[in-house]
Design an enzyme around this catalytic site. Sequence first.
Site, PDB file in Angstrom:
ATOM      1  N   SER A  47    -103.602  76.944 -54.015  1.00  0.00           N
ATOM      2  CA  SER A  47    -103.721  77.442 -52.632  1.00  0.00           C
ATOM      3  C   SER A  47    -104.483  76.452 -51.741  1.00  0.00           C
ATOM      4  O   SER A  47    -105.393  76.844 -50.998  1.00  0.00           O
ATOM      5  CB  SER A  47    -104.388  78.822 -52.608  1.00  0.00           C
ATOM      6  OG  SER A  47    -103.587  79.776 -53.256  1.00  0.00           O
ATOM      7  N   ASP A  67     -96.027  73.393 -61.516  1.00  0.00           N
ATOM      8  CA  ASP A  67     -96.999  74.381 -61.983  1.00  0.00           C
ATOM      9  C   ASP A  67     -96.358  75.765 -61.999  1.00  0.00           C
ATOM     10  O   ASP A  67     -95.910  76.261 -60.966  1.00  0.00           O
ATOM     11  CB  ASP A  67     -98.220  74.383 -61.062  1.00  0.00           C
ATOM     12  CG  ASP A  67     -99.294  75.352 -61.542  1.00  0.00           C
ATOM     13  OD1 ASP A  67    -100.013  75.004 -62.497  1.00  0.00           O
ATOM     14  OD2 ASP A  67     -99.395  76.459 -60.971  1.00  0.00           O
ATOM     15  N   LYS A 113    -101.545  61.244 -68.636  1.00  0.00           N
ATOM     16  CA  LYS A 113    -101.753  61.251 -67.196  1.00  0.00           C
ATOM     17  C   LYS A 113    -101.156  62.516 -66.574  1.00  0.00           C
ATOM     18  O   LYS A 113    -100.116  63.012 -67.021  1.00  0.00           O
ATOM     19  CB  LYS A 113    -101.092  60.021 -66.564  1.00  0.00           C
ATOM     20  CG  LYS A 113    -101.580  58.686 -67.112  1.00  0.00           C
ATOM     21  CD  LYS A 113    -103.001  58.387 -66.688  1.00  0.00           C
ATOM     22  CE  LYS A 113    -103.495  57.052 -67.227  1.00  0.00           C
ATOM     23  NZ  LYS A 113    -102.748  55.908 -66.698  1.00  0.00           N
ATOM     24  N   HIS A 139    -104.902  82.239 -67.627  1.00  0.00           N
ATOM     25  CA  HIS A 139    -104.753  82.456 -66.186  1.00  0.00           C
ATOM     26  C   HIS A 139    -106.031  83.008 -65.542  1.00  0.00           C
ATOM     27  O   HIS A 139    -106.417  82.593 -64.445  1.00  0.00           O
ATOM     28  CB  HIS A 139    -103.579  83.417 -65.946  1.00  0.00           C
ATOM     29  CG  HIS A 139    -102.919  83.243 -64.622  1.00  0.00           C
ATOM     30  ND1 HIS A 139    -101.575  83.452 -64.428  1.00  0.00           N
ATOM     31  CD2 HIS A 139    -103.401  82.879 -63.414  1.00  0.00           C
ATOM     32  CE1 HIS A 139    -101.268  83.221 -63.161  1.00  0.00           C
ATOM     33  NE2 HIS A 139    -102.360  82.883 -62.527  1.00  0.00           N
ATOM     34  N   SER A 183    -103.103  79.579 -48.707  1.00  0.00           N
ATOM     35  CA  SER A 183    -102.119  80.617 -49.027  1.00  0.00           C
ATOM     36  C   SER A 183    -101.760  81.482 -47.812  1.00  0.00           C
ATOM     37  O   SER A 183    -101.932  82.704 -47.831  1.00  0.00           O
ATOM     38  CB  SER A 183    -102.646  81.505 -50.171  1.00  0.00           C
ATOM     39  OG  SER A 183    -101.616  82.292 -50.708  1.00  0.00           O
ATOM     40  N   LYS A 186     -99.023  79.428 -67.745  1.00  0.00           N
ATOM     41  CA  LYS A 186    -100.285  80.156 -67.919  1.00  0.00           C
ATOM     42  C   LYS A 186    -100.074  81.436 -68.724  1.00  0.00           C
ATOM     43  O   LYS A 186     -99.046  82.119 -68.568  1.00  0.00           O
ATOM     44  CB  LYS A 186    -100.886  80.499 -66.549  1.00  0.00           C
ATOM     45  CG  LYS A 186    -101.059  79.305 -65.631  1.00  0.00           C
ATOM     46  CD  LYS A 186    -101.573  79.697 -64.261  1.00  0.00           C
ATOM     47  CE  LYS A 186    -101.453  78.530 -63.299  1.00  0.00           C
ATOM     48  NZ  LYS A 186    -100.066  78.324 -62.829  1.00  0.00           N
ATOM     49  N   THR A 194     -89.351  75.422 -48.754  1.00  0.00           N
ATOM     50  CA  THR A 194     -88.646  74.784 -47.638  1.00  0.00           C
ATOM     51  C   THR A 194     -88.489  73.293 -47.930  1.00  0.00           C
ATOM     52  O   THR A 194     -89.495  72.594 -48.114  1.00  0.00           O
ATOM     53  CB  THR A 194     -89.438  74.965 -46.330  1.00  0.00           C
ATOM     54  OG1 THR A 194     -89.726  76.347 -46.151  1.00  0.00           O
ATOM     55  CG2 THR A 194     -88.656  74.434 -45.142  1.00  0.00           C
ATOM     56  N   TYR A 236     -95.754  84.874 -62.569  1.00  0.00           N
ATOM     57  CA  TYR A 236     -95.038  84.651 -61.309  1.00  0.00           C
ATOM     58  C   TYR A 236     -93.644  85.271 -61.332  1.00  0.00           C
ATOM     59  O   TYR A 236     -93.028  85.443 -60.282  1.00  0.00           O
ATOM     60  CB  TYR A 236     -94.913  83.156 -61.005  1.00  0.00           C
ATOM     61  CG  TYR A 236     -96.222  82.423 -60.830  1.00  0.00           C
ATOM     62  CD1 TYR A 236     -97.432  83.099 -60.689  1.00  0.00           C
ATOM     63  CD2 TYR A 236     -96.258  81.032 -60.817  1.00  0.00           C
ATOM     64  CE1 TYR A 236     -98.632  82.423 -60.542  1.00  0.00           C
ATOM     65  CE2 TYR A 236     -97.458  80.341 -60.665  1.00  0.00           C
ATOM     66  CZ  TYR A 236     -98.639  81.047 -60.545  1.00  0.00           C
ATOM     67  OH  TYR A 236     -99.830  80.364 -60.406  1.00  0.00           O
ATOM     68  N   LYS A 238     -97.576  74.830 -52.491  1.00  0.00           N
ATOM     69  CA  LYS A 238     -96.359  75.587 -52.780  1.00  0.00           C
ATOM     70  C   LYS A 238     -95.490  75.656 -51.527  1.00  0.00           C
ATOM     71  O   LYS A 238     -95.992  75.872 -50.427  1.00  0.00           O
ATOM     72  CB  LYS A 238     -96.726  76.990 -53.264  1.00  0.00           C
ATOM     73  CG  LYS A 238     -95.548  77.968 -53.330  1.00  0.00           C
ATOM     74  CD  LYS A 238     -95.483  78.882 -52.121  1.00  0.00           C
ATOM     75  CE  LYS A 238     -94.170  79.651 -52.057  1.00  0.00           C
ATOM     76  NZ  LYS A 238     -94.067  80.459 -50.816  1.00  0.00           N
TER      77      LYS A 238
END
Length: 322
Positions: free
Chosen positions: A208, A42, A10, A109, A212, A76, A263, A47, A260
């Site tokens: 996104s 993710d 899952k 990616h 984004s 990725k 905060t 990154y 993403k």
Amino acid sequence: MERALYSGHKIPLVGLGTWKSKPGRVAAAVKTALEAGYRHIDCAAAYGNEKEVGTALHEAITSGAVKREDLFITSKLWNTKHRACDVRPSVQQTLSDLQLEYLDLYLIHWPMAFRPGPETMPKNPDGSICYDNDTHFLETWAAMEELVEAGLTRHIGLSNFNSQQVDEVCSSCRVKPAVLQCESHPYLTQKPLIAHCLKHGIVFEAYSPLGSPDRPWAKPGDPSLLEDPKIVEIGRKYGKSPAQVLIRFQVERGVVVLPKSVTPERIKSNLSVLNFSLLPGDMAVLESFDRNWRACLPKAVEDGKEVPRDRHHPHYPFHIPF
């Protein structure tokens, strides 16, 4: 809420995206997310923050706050690592950085290969991207399959591939793609591509999903999902924020969604979408916004005009409708 992968494992419907989460803030974001109930994180080598994500994961697991088997961790393979000889070292580096023994999902990616080497964005003398046109993504996929057989990842999948490229992989694979991850939101609903994945038993993931808004290349006048009056109005109807409406939009469609944030309040708010449903009429309104607009399309300037950066690459995925 979860979706079943073809393997029976899952995948949580809502995950934390970590793209653009800067070192120094991403560990706290992951810690907050895990405390809030996220179990899907993710990541990606490109990154540049997997070591810090790994620190947060290690602390959570060793403290007993979460169990590794309850987490779903994705990473990725970057474009400079498409050659078969580079695939296993790349996932091993990611596993070292994340302080994990295995991944739940490892994605290619992008379908385009860049020149191999240590640079994330290798450049030609004129500043353009230096591609590796000799490496086909099917060669990369064959090496990815070996990672599953070696126990380094439970599943493998694709990111930013079009329907024809998905078909190419599926027609020759030994291990089938579990997931296709692409940009998706009401301005880019990806309805035909989602339907195409369903035929193959592939789960679709949306990155996104909020458009984004913090992308570095955003310009005044660009479309803004979070400020769209109709989306704001739908949010008011349910007592929810525009972001929550956009995330729930994907959940209603059975799409795994990866908002993403760094905060704490927004991280928690983004997960608070499982206690309401959008009415069919509101879903139809949101789907009617589709305009094939991509927030995350790499661009370059040629002859004074902004154009898709990789459009001349033989494996550029966005030449066809889906």
